[in-house]
Structures are given as structure tokens and as C-alpha cells.
Design a protein around this motif. Structure first.
Motif, PDB file in Angstrom:
ATOM      1  N   ARG A 349     -12.567  32.306   4.267  1.00  9.29           N
ATOM      2  CA  ARG A 349     -13.666  33.204   5.415  1.00  9.29           C
ATOM      3  C   ARG A 349     -14.264  34.156   4.444  1.00  9.29           C
ATOM      4  O   ARG A 349     -15.486  34.759   4.975  1.00  9.29           O
ATOM      5  N   ASP A 350     -14.367  34.452   3.303  1.00 11.89           N
ATOM      6  CA  ASP A 350     -15.129  35.355   2.436  1.00 11.89           C
ATOM      7  C   ASP A 350     -15.197  34.717   1.103  1.00 11.89           C
ATOM      8  O   ASP A 350     -14.621  33.613   0.686  1.00 11.89           O
ATOM      9  N   GLU A 351     -16.324  35.447   0.414  1.00  7.85           N
ATOM     10  CA  GLU A 351     -16.842  34.737  -0.988  1.00  7.85           C
ATOM     11  C   GLU A 351     -15.594  34.650  -2.036  1.00  7.85           C
ATOM     12  O   GLU A 351     -15.366  33.831  -2.925  1.00  7.85           O
ATOM     13  N   VAL A 352     -14.773  36.056  -1.863  1.00  8.74           N
ATOM     14  CA  VAL A 352     -13.745  36.069  -2.935  1.00  8.74           C
ATOM     15  C   VAL A 352     -12.746  34.843  -2.671  1.00  8.74           C
ATOM     16  O   VAL A 352     -12.196  34.109  -3.566  1.00  8.74           O
ATOM     17  N   GLY A 353     -12.370  34.260  -1.558  1.00  7.71           N
ATOM     18  CA  GLY A 353     -11.447  33.197  -1.016  1.00  7.71           C
ATOM     19  C   GLY A 353     -11.838  32.110  -1.722  1.00  7.71           C
ATOM     20  O   GLY A 353     -11.198  30.943  -2.111  1.00  7.71           O
ATOM     21  N   MET A 354     -13.422  31.810  -1.516  1.00  7.56           N
ATOM     22  CA  MET A 354     -14.032  30.550  -1.745  1.00  7.56           C
ATOM     23  C   MET A 354     -13.983  30.592  -3.308  1.00  7.56           C
ATOM     24  O   MET A 354     -13.921  29.330  -3.845  1.00  7.56           O
ATOM     25  N   VAL A 355     -14.292  31.465  -4.021  1.00  7.95           N
ATOM     26  CA  VAL A 355     -14.235  31.590  -5.528  1.00  7.95           C
ATOM     27  C   VAL A 355     -12.486  31.261  -5.898  1.00  7.95           C
ATOM     28  O   VAL A 355     -12.503  30.688  -6.937  1.00  7.95           O
ATOM     29  N   GLY A 356     -11.841  31.764  -5.267  1.00  6.23           N
ATOM     30  CA  GLY A 356     -10.319  31.542  -5.776  1.00  6.23           C
ATOM     31  C   GLY A 356      -9.862  30.081  -5.520  1.00  6.23           C
ATOM     32  O   GLY A 356      -9.377  29.534  -6.243  1.00  6.23           O
ATOM     33  N   ASN A 357     -10.400  29.327  -4.333  1.00  5.47           N
ATOM     34  CA  ASN A 357     -10.302  27.953  -4.045  1.00  5.47           C
ATOM     35  C   ASN A 357     -10.783  27.223  -5.184  1.00  5.47           C
ATOM     36  O   ASN A 357     -10.390  26.193  -5.713  1.00  5.47           O
ATOM     37  N   GLU A 358     -12.389  27.425  -5.359  1.00  8.28           N
ATOM     38  CA  GLU A 358     -12.740  27.064  -6.464  1.00  8.28           C
ATOM     39  C   GLU A 358     -12.283  26.802  -7.935  1.00  8.28           C
ATOM     40  O   GLU A 358     -12.280  25.967  -8.604  1.00  8.28           O
ATOM     41  N   LEU A 359     -11.876  28.232  -8.105  1.00  3.61           N
ATOM     42  CA  LEU A 359     -10.908  28.225  -9.245  1.00  3.61           C
ATOM     43  C   LEU A 359      -9.695  27.457  -9.434  1.00  3.61           C
ATOM     44  O   LEU A 359      -9.605  26.783 -10.492  1.00  3.61           O
ATOM     45  N   VAL A 360      -9.071  27.181  -8.387  1.00  2.00           N
ATOM     46  CA  VAL A 360      -7.802  26.480  -8.385  1.00  2.00           C
ATOM     47  C   VAL A 360      -8.240  25.015  -8.389  1.00  2.00           C
ATOM     48  O   VAL A 360      -7.567  24.238  -9.324  1.00  2.00           O
ATOM     49  N   ARG A 361      -9.261  24.531  -7.933  1.00  2.00           N
ATOM     50  CA  ARG A 361      -9.980  23.136  -7.915  1.00  2.00           C
ATOM     51  C   ARG A 361     -10.286  22.763  -9.548  1.00  2.00           C
ATOM     52  O   ARG A 361      -9.718  21.884 -10.040  1.00  2.00           O
ATOM     53  N   VAL A 362     -10.798  23.868 -10.344  1.00  3.78           N
ATOM     54  CA  VAL A 362     -11.389  23.921 -11.726  1.00  3.78           C
ATOM     55  C   VAL A 362     -10.255  23.584 -12.424  1.00  3.78           C
ATOM     56  O   VAL A 362     -10.241  23.061 -13.422  1.00  3.78           O
ATOM     57  N   VAL A 363      -9.166  24.678 -12.198  1.00  2.00           N
ATOM     58  CA  VAL A 363      -8.059  24.346 -13.139  1.00  2.00           C
ATOM     59  C   VAL A 363      -7.167  23.275 -12.901  1.00  2.00           C
ATOM     60  O   VAL A 363      -6.770  22.613 -13.981  1.00  2.00           O
ATOM     61  N   SER A 364      -7.141  22.738 -11.752  1.00  2.00           N
ATOM     62  CA  SER A 364      -6.454  21.380 -11.668  1.00  2.00           C
ATOM     63  C   SER A 364      -7.243  20.429 -12.316  1.00  2.00           C
ATOM     64  O   SER A 364      -6.802  19.376 -12.841  1.00  2.00           O
ATOM     65  N   GLU A 365      -8.638  20.384 -12.128  1.00  2.14           N
ATOM     66  CA  GLU A 365      -9.384  19.299 -12.743  1.00  2.14           C
ATOM     67  C   GLU A 365      -9.600  19.461 -14.347  1.00  2.14           C
ATOM     68  O   GLU A 365      -9.294  18.410 -14.968  1.00  2.14           O
ATOM     69  N   ASN A 366      -9.181  20.513 -14.757  1.00  5.50           N
ATOM     70  CA  ASN A 366      -9.227  20.867 -15.975  1.00  5.50           C
ATOM     71  C   ASN A 366      -7.829  20.356 -16.689  1.00  5.50           C
ATOM     72  O   ASN A 366      -7.787  19.759 -17.907  1.00  5.50           O
ATOM     73  N   HIS A 367      -6.772  20.714 -15.850  1.00  8.22           N
ATOM     74  CA  HIS A 367      -5.499  20.062 -16.292  1.00  8.22           C
ATOM     75  C   HIS A 367      -5.524  18.392 -16.498  1.00  8.22           C
ATOM     76  O   HIS A 367      -4.998  18.125 -17.388  1.00  8.22           O
ATOM     77  N   ARG A 368      -6.064  17.943 -15.365  1.00  3.96           N
ATOM     78  CA  ARG A 368      -6.364  16.625 -15.551  1.00  3.96           C
ATOM     79  C   ARG A 368      -7.020  15.973 -16.587  1.00  3.96           C
ATOM     80  O   ARG A 368      -6.759  15.098 -17.352  1.00  3.96           O
ATOM     81  N   LEU A 369      -8.141  16.821 -16.966  1.00  2.00           N
ATOM     82  CA  LEU A 369      -9.122  16.495 -18.257  1.00  2.00           C
ATOM     83  C   LEU A 369      -8.369  16.620 -19.442  1.00  2.00           C
ATOM     84  O   LEU A 369      -8.312  15.835 -20.172  1.00  2.00           O
ATOM     85  N   MET A 370      -7.223  17.800 -19.628  1.00  2.00           N
ATOM     86  CA  MET A 370      -6.811  18.009 -20.726  1.00  2.00           C
ATOM     87  C   MET A 370      -5.609  16.718 -20.991  1.00  2.00           C
ATOM     88  O   MET A 370      -5.607  16.283 -22.027  1.00  2.00           O
ATOM     89  N   GLN A 371      -5.022  16.239 -19.880  1.00  2.00           N
ATOM     90  CA  GLN A 371      -4.189  14.993 -20.059  1.00  2.00           C
ATOM     91  C   GLN A 371      -4.834  13.964 -20.646  1.00  2.00           C
ATOM     92  O   GLN A 371      -4.383  13.311 -21.422  1.00  2.00           O
ATOM     93  N   ASN A 372      -6.075  13.616 -19.867  1.00  2.00           N
ATOM     94  CA  ASN A 372      -6.736  12.753 -20.417  1.00  2.00           C
ATOM     95  C   ASN A 372      -7.156  12.794 -21.811  1.00  2.00           C
ATOM     96  O   ASN A 372      -7.339  11.963 -22.425  1.00  2.00           O
ATOM     97  N   LEU A 373      -7.648  14.000 -22.052  1.00  2.92           N
ATOM     98  CA  LEU A 373      -8.026  14.443 -23.681  1.00  2.92           C
ATOM     99  C   LEU A 373      -6.869  14.091 -24.521  1.00  2.92           C
ATOM    100  O   LEU A 373      -7.144  13.309 -25.772  1.00  2.92           O
ATOM    101  N   TYR A 374      -5.625  14.328 -24.115  1.00  2.00           N
ATOM    102  CA  TYR A 374      -4.598  14.241 -25.145  1.00  2.00           C
ATOM    103  C   TYR A 374      -4.331  12.718 -25.282  1.00  2.00           C
ATOM    104  O   TYR A 374      -4.022  12.308 -26.395  1.00  2.00           O
ATOM    105  N   GLN A 375      -4.704  11.893 -24.234  1.00  2.00           N
ATOM    106  CA  GLN A 375      -4.285  10.503 -24.086  1.00  2.00           C
ATOM    107  C   GLN A 375      -5.500  10.008 -25.153  1.00  2.00           C
ATOM    108  O   GLN A 375      -4.999   9.115 -26.034  1.00  2.00           O
ATOM    109  N   SER A 376      -6.661  10.202 -24.951  1.00  4.63           N
ATOM    110  CA  SER A 376      -7.783   9.783 -25.854  1.00  4.63           C
ATOM    111  C   SER A 376      -7.606  10.212 -27.161  1.00  4.63           C
ATOM    112  O   SER A 376      -7.757   9.459 -27.973  1.00  4.63           O
TER     113      SER A 376
END
Length: 579
Positions: A349-376
Motif C-alpha cells: 500500500r506504500d512505497e516502502v512496502g513495494m521496495v521491501g517486496n522488490e528487495l525480497v524478490r531481488v534477494v531470491s533471484e540473487n540466491h538462485r543466480l548464486m546457485q547457478n553460478l556455483y554450478q557454472s
């Protein structure tokens, strides 16, 4: 933010900043409102005073006009004129007695209903008539001969028939009267003075006028002429106004506005147009000052209430905002501790919450990419091991080519030996010890060795030119990207001409870009360059490698201005050694 050992949170700083920002307009509002209301109180007082003074002035005008009209009636009457023209009267003659009686009757008739005509004197050097409202006079009126010796008489005669007002104590015989209206009587047949008229006025009409005005506020009334007070009225219920001294009264008739005489009073003046008197109103300012102070307290209380309400609202909104921030801070703290499995959701409902959700998404995506990087990286290590194992085959090939070279030397096959050396150099430079980048000079050595092999194959009809500045030969580029273009020129550009023609390689730096050109004077492309770039394996491979390494703005381009043959351009980036 830390101050004096105390940490101020974002919410605390927001509340402080908003409070300060909110406080200044409220203080300005309260100050202006208080000042404007104070000015309104003063304006109200001024209007009330002016209204009262205006009404008093009208009543005084009425009294003055009444006195003047009555005086004119007396002085112009035939009986008055006849009596005063009698130069040698015999007081006991019937004719004189009749004239004197007629004047007395006139004075009685015209002043009968005017209770403020307390004393009337009419006379000259030959005769005089007196009338008293009271049967007993406290002081006798001085003789005409004594009157003409006084300054007031000389002033009166200079007015040539115009009335003059004096204080009661200025003329003997009128000290019981408040004021004296004096007028020189002129002969009706010629403008010569034949006597004087003195009318003593009592306090009753003025006291009645002033007492009737005390409706909305108490006021002291001062009537002055030439800075001399001729009348004063003080309301009996106001001890302060009644106790003012003559010195204070004289100060007031020379002042205006708010005056401090042990207490604050409001002073206002008006001038009577008929008499020239200055009418002064003196109003106690205590009540109006209390009203101003009360309004100031009210406005500042309202401002203080609004400020407190604003602070509470800001604290409420700050808590709602910082609650999401605290949740976000706890999430970041958990990430710093290595806890990446915590699932957190924020309100959108506010910008801070939107930033928080985006941070969670980025962290999850980064975690996935890190796993792929380790595999690579794991696969890359495996590929490096395989490459180390594969290096056994190049060593075997080098040894084989070296054996062929010495056999050609043994059988005096010079050209075969040179071809074997050139092929060995090409192979060695293309491998580049497994490195991805190579110096431009070594890449050109690879091209030179390749062209030497082709010259041995097709003869001297194939000509080559390499024009590259020495300072550019140390620049590192992606390996094995020039040779495929040169080979393309040999096989497709010059093949139709029996391998007769010239292949020219040049390089030039343009800012942060390195432009390499491979040019031939052969047949050129039979179709479009774009079609050749899509279908040709070598060109397509080089194009993809360049874009992956240098970016989309680099790659292979064809010079459209070349009329004969073909000129292919490579656009690369010049990188620092660290890059």
C-alpha cells in the motif's frame, strides 16, 4: 544519527523535522492573528470614541447655536437698540423706565426656558441691565468703565460684532458660571458699537450631554481652548479618571492615541467648528488591553493545540511508516547473519512496502543466480581439467610437425619445411596457451603465417598488406577474430580471380574504440551482407563472440562506400590492462 549518545531513529528525525516545520507557520499565524485582532480592538475603540465625540460635538453645536441665536435676538431687538442709544438717560423719567422695562421683559422672555442662561449683562457707559437666574448673586458684575480696561474687552471689540467665548473666571461677576459668551452690540443703522452683551452659561447642559454618552464605556471629557481647559467631565464611577490632576489633564489634551499616565488610557480629539474648542475623550485602556491579551492567549492556545495534535498525528503516521522500515531492517539483519530462507512479505500500500517486496524478490533471484553460478564454476573447473588433459594432443602435434620439418630439410624440400613452420605457428598462436585475449601484434602474426601458407599454395598472385601502428600492436583483443575474415576474403573474394588480388589489413584507434579493417579487391558479396552474416559460420561466430565480449555496440560491419571488392570493419573496445 547520534547526538549526545542518543540514537535518533528515522521516525524520530521525521517527527522532529515535521514538528519544527509545522511550528513556524503556527507561530506566524498566532502572531499575525493576535496583532490583527489587537488592531481590530484599537479600531473598534477608535470608532466608538469618534461616534461619541461626534454626538457630543453635535450637541455642543446645538448649545452654541442656541446661545448665539438668542444673543442675536437680544442685540438686534428695538428695545435693546433704543436703550443703548440713550446717551443721557434720566433713570427716573417714565420714558427711560419704559425702555429699561422692555429690555428686562425681553431678557426674561427669551431666556425663560433656557435654564443654562444663568447670568445676563447688557450695557454700555450710560446704562446697564442685569438678569440672574438665581435671586442671589455671589459676586457683583463690575462696572462698564472697569470692563473696558481689560484685555478681553479689547479682544472683543476687535471682533466687530462677532461673539467670543471666555471662561467664567475671566470676568468678575461671572465666576459662578462655566462659560461666558460675549458679543459687541452694533448700531443697527450704522456699524458702530453701542454696548456689549455678556451671557453666563452654567454646567448643566454640558453635564447632561456627557452623562448621556456613557453607554458602552466610561470616558473623561475635556473641553479646551488655546491649551486651556475650560470644562472637564469625569464619570463618578471611575475613580482613576476623576483623580487626574490638572497637569495630567493638560498633558492629555496635547497627546493622542495610547498614553501611559500611571495607567494606560486612549486619547482622541475632535474640534468644534463653531467655537474652535477641542473636545478630548479619555478612555481607560484596561478593558481593551485585557481583551487584546485574552485574544492573544486564545490564538496561541489554538496554535499550541494544533501543534500538539499535529505532533500526535505525525507520531501515528511515523509509527506506521517506521513499522515497515523496522520489518525491512530485521529482514536485512537476518540476511547479514546468513539466514536466506526467511520468507517475508510487505504491504504494497506504500512505497516502502513495494521496495521491501522488490528487495525480497531481488534477494531470491540473487540466491538462485548464486546457485547457478556455483554450478557454472564447478563445470568450468571440470572444463579446465579436461583442457589440461587435452593439452597432451597439441604437444604430440607440435612434435609431429617438427619431425616433418626436419625430414623436409633432409630431402631439401625447402617449401614444405616453410609451410610446416607456418602451420605450426598458426596452430600455436590460435591456441594462445589457453588465454581468451591476445595482443593485436600476435593476432597479425597468425594472419601473416596463414597468408604465407596460402601464398605457397597459390603463388605470388596473392598479395598482402598489413598497415598497423606499432603502438596498437600491444593492445589486447579477443583472439582468432581477424584470421576468419582474411580466410573469408581468400576463399570467397579472390577465388573467382584465380587467387590474384590484394588483401589489406589496417587498424586505427578512435577514442575508446579500435577499428580493424580487412579489405580485398575481389568479387565482393554476391548477396547482402546481412544474409552472409547469418549464413556464414565464420562471420556469425566472430560476430557473436565480439558482442558477447564487448557489448551490443561492437561487432562486424561492411563499408558500403567500397565500389570494388569488399571491406569488412571490426569495431572493438580498447580496455585497460586490469579490464
Amino acid at each position: 544519527m547520534k547526538k549526545n549518545g542518543i540514537y535518533l531513529t528515522l521516525g524520530g528525525r521525521f517527527v522532529i523535522l515535521a514538528s519544527v516545520t509545522f511550528l513556524f507557520p503556527l507561530v506566524i499565524f498566532a502572531s499575525f492573528a493576535s496583532r490583527n485582532y489587537g488592531e481590530a480592538v484599537n479600531l473598534k475603540l477608535e470608532q466608538m470614541t469618534d461616534a461619541a465625540l461626534g454626538l457630543i460635538d453635535k450637541n455642543i453645536d446645538y448649545i452654541i447655536r442656541d446661545v448665539e441665536s438668542t444673543a442675536s435676538l437680544i442685540t438686534t431687538n428695538r428695545s435693546t437698540q433704543a436703550l443703548l442709544l440713550e446717551k443721557d438717560p434720566e433713570r427716573y423719567k417714565l420714558e427711560y423706565r419704559e425702555k429699561e422695562l422692555a429690555v428686562k421683559n425681553l431678557l426674561i422672555n427669551v431666556t425663560n426656558n433656557k435654564d443654562f442662561f444663568e447670568t445676563v449683562y447688557l450695557g454700555n457707559q450710560y446704562t446697564s441691565v442685569n438678569k440672574y437666574r438665581s435671586s442671589i448673586a455671589s459676586e457683583a458684575i463690575e462696572s462698564y468703565e472697569a470692563m473696558i480696561e481689560n484685555d478681553w474687552y479689547r479682544e472683543l471689540t476687535e471682533q466687530k460684532g462677532k461673539g467670543v467665548w471666555y471662561k467664567g473666571d475671566e470676568i468678575p461677576g461671572f465666576t459662578d458660571n462655566l462659560l461666558i459668551y460675549a458679543k459687541s452690540i452694533l448700531n443697527m443703522n450704522n456699524p458702530r458699537p453701542i454696548g456689549i452683551l455678556l451671557v453666563g452659561i452654567g454646567e448643566s447642559p454640558f453635564s447632561q450631554i456627557f452623562s448621556d454618552q456613557q453607554v458602552d464605556f466610561n470616558a473623561k471629557i475635556l473641553i479646551s481652548q488655546n491649551d486651556q481647559i475650560i470644562f472637564e467631565y469625569s464619570p463618578s464611577e471611575d475613580e482613576f479618571l476623576s483623580s487626574l490632576t490638572q497637569e495630567q489633564n493638560r498633558r492629555l489634551i496635547r497627546s493622542d492615541g495610547i498614553v501611559d499616565i500611571s495607567k494606560k488610557v486612549y486619547v482622541r480629539h475632535i474640534e468644534n467648528r463653531f467655537s474652535g474648542w477641542q473636545i478630548t475623550s479619555v478612555v481607560p485602556y484596561k478593558e481593551f488591553q485585557a481583551e487584546r491579551m485574552g485574544s492573544s492567549r486564545l490564538f496561541f492556545s489554538i496554535a499550541a493545540g494544533c501543534f500538539l495534535a499535529g505532533v500526535l498525528l505525525m507520531c501515528f503516521f511515523s509509527h506506521g511508516m517506521t513499522r515497515t522500515l523496522k520489518k525491512l531492517r530485521n529482514y536485512v539483519e537476518a540476511l547479514r547473519q546468513g539466514d536466506t530462507g526467511t520468507e517475508v512479505t510487505f504491504s504494497s500500500r506504500d512505497e516502502v512496502g513495494m521496495v521491501g517486496n522488490e528487495l525480497v524478490r531481488v534477494v531470491s533471484e540473487n540466491h538462485r543466480l548464486m546457485q547457478n553460478l556455483y554450478q557454472s564454476m564447478y563445470k568450468e573447473k571440470e572444463a579446465e581439467l579436461m583442457a589440461l588433459q587435452a593439452q597432451i594432443n597439441p604437444h604430440f602435434l607440435y612434435n609431429t610437425l617438427d619431425s616433418i620439418f626436419w625430414m623436409a630439410q633432409e630431402y631439401h624440400a625447402q617449401e614444405i619445411g616453410e609451410m610446416v613452420v607456418a602451420l605450426s605457428n598458426v596452430f600455436k598462436l590460435s591456441l594462445n596457451k589457453g588465454e581468451k585475449f591476445i595482443e593485436l601484434g600476435k593476432e597479425l602474426d597468425l594472419v601473416t603465417n596463414y597468408l604465407e601458407i596460402q601464398k605457397m599454395r597459390f603463388g605470388s598472385a596473392l598479395r598482402t598488406e598489413i598497415d598497423v601502428p606499432e603502438e596498437l600492436k600491444k593492445v589486447k583483443i579477443l583472439k582468432f577474430i581477424i584470421q576468419p575474415l582474411v580466410e573469408n576474403s581468400v576463399l570467397h573474394g579472390l577465388a573467382e580471380n584465380g587467387m590474384a588480388g590484394t588483401i589489406r589489413v589496417t587498424a586505427k584507434q578512435d577514442g575508446a574504440c579500435l577499428n580493424i579493417a580487412v579489405e580485398d579487391d575481389g568479387q565482393g558479396f554476391s548477396g547482402t551482407f546481412e544474409k552472409a552474416l547469418q549464413n556464414g559460420y565464420a562471420l556469425k561466430n566472430v560476430e557473436e563472440r565480439i558482442k558477447l565480449c564487448y557489448g551490443e555496440d561492437c561487432g562486424i560491419f561492411m563499408d558500403p562506400e567500397v565500389s570494388a571488392g569488399c571491406r569488412i570493419l571490426l569495431r572493438l573496445k580498447v580496455w585497460e590492462e586490469e579490464q
